[in-house]
Enzyme design. Structure first.
Site, mmCIF file in Angstrom:
data_model
loop_
_atom_site.group_PDB
_atom_site.id
_atom_site.type_symbol
_atom_site.label_atom_id
_atom_site.label_comp_id
_atom_site.label_asym_id
_atom_site.label_seq_id
_atom_site.Cartn_x
_atom_site.Cartn_y
_atom_site.Cartn_z
ATOM 1 C CD GLU A 1 83.919 58.118 65.635
ATOM 2 O OE1 GLU A 1 84.691 57.726 66.524
ATOM 3 O OE2 GLU A 1 83.091 57.384 65.083
ATOM 4 C CD GLU B 1 84.095 55.362 61.176
ATOM 5 O OE1 GLU B 1 83.880 54.685 62.203
ATOM 6 O OE2 GLU B 1 85.029 56.161 61.067
HETATM 7 C C1 FCB Z 1 84.886 54.513 65.184
HETATM 8 C C2 FCB Z 1 86.180 54.949 64.544
HETATM 9 C C3 FCB Z 1 86.769 53.953 63.580
HETATM 10 C C4 FCB Z 1 86.582 52.535 64.055
HETATM 11 C C5 FCB Z 1 85.171 52.272 64.506
HETATM 12 C C6 FCB Z 1 84.910 50.864 64.972
HETATM 13 O O1 FCB Z 1 84.720 55.181 66.388
HETATM 14 O O2 FCB Z 1 85.993 56.156 63.840
HETATM 15 O O3 FCB Z 1 88.108 54.282 63.371
HETATM 16 O O4 FCB Z 1 87.514 52.220 65.014
HETATM 17 O O5 FCB Z 1 84.798 53.165 65.509
#
Ligand code: FCB
Length: 441
Positions: A171, A351
């Site tokens: 990110e 994620e």
């Molecule tokens: C993302 C992050 C991860 C976590 C989630 C909720 O932005 O990559 O580490 O904190 O959000």
């Protein structure tokens, strides 16, 4: 969406089913065995930066409890695990000597995961930059790119043949914008110019690292993970529509165009004016290395408004403890668009998850909203695949409750509940659902 039924059989046999974590959020042991401080260690020390005034000193104590945590991963029945390496654990100042004790920690972790047949997806930078490099300007400084390249090569040389993929950065938008423009993450700066320098150096160092790691002769898939979401105008007012176009440019196209087309989008460059990224000749060609995969972190959709901020409750959808709307269709839409506009070779959902206020009652954690979130986003992933998008992986965020950055320990994203006073781990009902799903039920 909530009546959607989807089962593991709907997915290819070799689909990667995983859970994800990151080093700073779970490891603790912030100064053990030679580890140097990261920018998050430093940031936590300043009053007011973390909602519950906590830090990462202990976190989930994963540095000591990793064997138990691997058992949890194995019990869940996933075939893949996404985790990150703490750069200052293996190179305390990010520039000088390697810390063998730090490498030994990851070596044993990797051996134990391999013994259980779990694929390992390693991220090099999930935000915990060595603090000594921040003192040289952090990601806003071009000098840091060469240090990152050297770190990447060292890790790839030692572990590249044992892991199943290497991701450079997690990110870049969050690192650059929350850290250098909004100032709510380290280094706590508020400058768009510095933020755009950080964006450029994160992308440039990604390209440099991928090129150099491939130079070792490794065939391990390499790529990057972006936080992406569809953005809609809050109304059909032309000003909102224009705002949503530029927001999409700032959040998605700036990164995707550079990585997959070797150019920054002109409308965004014009919009940024003097703050535009400091491109030097050859940089964009370096950034646009072939990526074996693109990792997508998706949580919610966004709305752009030129006037009052968007009111999330107006959609009528469930809102998580982070204040994020639950909108699974956004994941389908996003995956389809990325495939259509950029054709990455492979797309992985790296994620996806939700925070809710969980409680352990009689040894049980009943979390129906997280269970639904998980089920509906797996179904949304499948919908994109049914439309021809080459999605190969789904990683739930997160294996267990952990240090949720500036929110501290109050926001719980885990499938496994962690009692931070005792470090006791308890499968939530969502974890039991995932386990059952993975068994084919
Ligand atoms: C993302 C992050 C991860 C976590 C989630 C909720 O932005 O990559 O580490 O904190 O959000």
């Amino acid at each position: 969406m909530s009546n959607m039924t989807v089962s593991r059989d709907h997915f290819p046999k070799d689909f990667k089913w995983g859970v994800a974590t990151s080093s700073f959020q779970i490891e603790g042991a912030h100064d053990r065995d030679g580890k140097g401080p990261s920018i998050w260690d430093a940031f936590c020390e300043i009053d007011g930066n973390i909602a519950d005034a906590s830090n990462g000193h202990v976190a989930c104590d994963h540095y000591a409890r990793w064997p138990e945590d691997i058992e949890l991963i194995s019990r869940l029945g996933v075939n893949a695990y996404r985790f990150s390496m703490s750069w200052p654990r293996v190179q305390p100042d990010g520039q000088g000597t390697w810390n063998e004790a730090g490498f030994a920690f990851y070596d044993q972790l990797i051996s134990a995961l391999a013994a259980r047949g779990i694929e390992m997806h390693l991220t090099l930078n999930h935000w915990d930059l060595p603090q000594a490099l921040q003192e040289k300007g952090g990601w806003a400084s071009r000098e840091v790119c060469a240090h990152f390249e050297r770190y990447a090569v060292e890790v790839a040389r030692r572990f590249g043949h044992r892991v199943h993929s290497i991701c450079t950065h997690n990110e870049p938008w969050v690192i650059a914008i929350l850290g250098y423009e909004q100032g709510i993450f380290p280094p706590g700066m508020q400058s768009r110019k510095q933020a755009m320098r950080a964006v450029h150096h994160l992308l440039l160092s990604h390209g440099m690292a991928v090129k150099a790691m491939r130079g070792l002769g490794l065939t391990t898939p390499m790529g990057i993970v972006l936080n992406l979401s569809p953005i809609y105008p809050a109304s059909d007012d032309p000003q909102d529509v224009a705002k949503s176009k530029i927001d999409d440019g700032l959040i998605l196209r700036l990164y995707m165009d550079a990585l997959f087309k070797g150019e920054y989008p002109q409308d965004v460059i014009d919009h940024l004016g003097d703050d535009a990224p400091p491109v030097q000749p050859g940089d964009l060609a370096t950034i646009a290395q072939h990526n074996d995969f693109l990792g997508v972190n998706y949580y919610t959709r966004n709305f752009s408004s030129s006037g009052n901020p968007w009111d999330v409750s107006s959609t009528g959808n469930t809102v998580t403890d982070m204040g994020w709307e639950v909108y699974p269709q956004g994941l389908t839409e996003l995956l389809c668009r990325l495939h259509h506009d950029y054709q990455p070779e492979r797309l992985w959902v790296t994620e996806n998850g939700s925070a809710f206020k969980d409680q352990v009652i009689d040894g049980e954690v009943n979390d129906p909203q997280r269970l639904e979130y998980l089920r509906d986003h797996i179904a949304a992933t499948h919908q994109a695949m049914a439309q021809g998008v080459p999605v190969e992986a789904y990683f739930a965020w997160s294996l267990m409750d952990n240090f949720e950055w500036a929110s501290g320990y109050a926001k719980r994203f885990g499938l496994v509940h962690v009692d931070f006073a005792t470090q006791k781990r308890t499968f939530k009902n969502s974890a039991l659902w995932y386990q059952n799903f993975l068994l084919g039920n």
